[in-house]
Write a protein that holds these residues in place. Structure first.
Motif: not given
Length: 122
Positions: A23-38, A42-52
């Motif tokens: 009976g516990h309510t849970v919500c899941n979504f996915n977050l795109a977070v940018q990170r820089r690398y060289s 300098e360029e950016t890429k996205a990491d996709f992170i599951n959030i609960t």
């Protein structure tokens, strides 16, 4: 020891709300977070992170979030391991990472008119 994660990113899809067998309510979504690398430049890429999220926070996230919405998340990293068996009979250990949110902060304007109306009424 500390296990704390702070992220700011955009939802890659609409959140999914479920209720567990207990009976516990849970919500899941996915977050795109940018990170820089060289790599020369300098360029950016996205990491996709599951959030609960759980409980009342899960209900609020499901009601007010949508794909593309900018949010801030404060929580803990969870690493889960499980075993799957392939058709050939061998077992493989799989690993997943997710962030269990303690707090979700809505940043920026809502992406659609209906959400804007809901936010104005609350």
């Amino acid at each position: 020891m500390i296990n704390r994660v702070n992220l700011i990113g955009r939802l890659t899809r609409d959140p999914e709300l479920n209720v567990t067998n207990n009976g516990h309510t849970v919500c899941n979504f996915n977050l795109a977070v940018q990170r820089r690398y060289s790599k020369g430049e300098e360029e950016t890429k996205a990491d996709f992170i599951n959030i609960t999220t759980w409980g009342r926070q899960a209900e609020i996230c499901n009601q007010h979030l949508c794909k593309g919405r900018l949010v801030g998340v404060d929580g803990q990293l969870r690493v889960n391991h499980y075993t799957i068996e392939c058709d050939c009979g061998t077992e493989h250990i799989k690993r997943t990472e997710e962030v269990t949110a303690n707090q979700v902060e809505f940043l920026g304007a809502p992406k659609n008119k209906e959400e804007s109306k809901q936010a104005a009424n609350n």
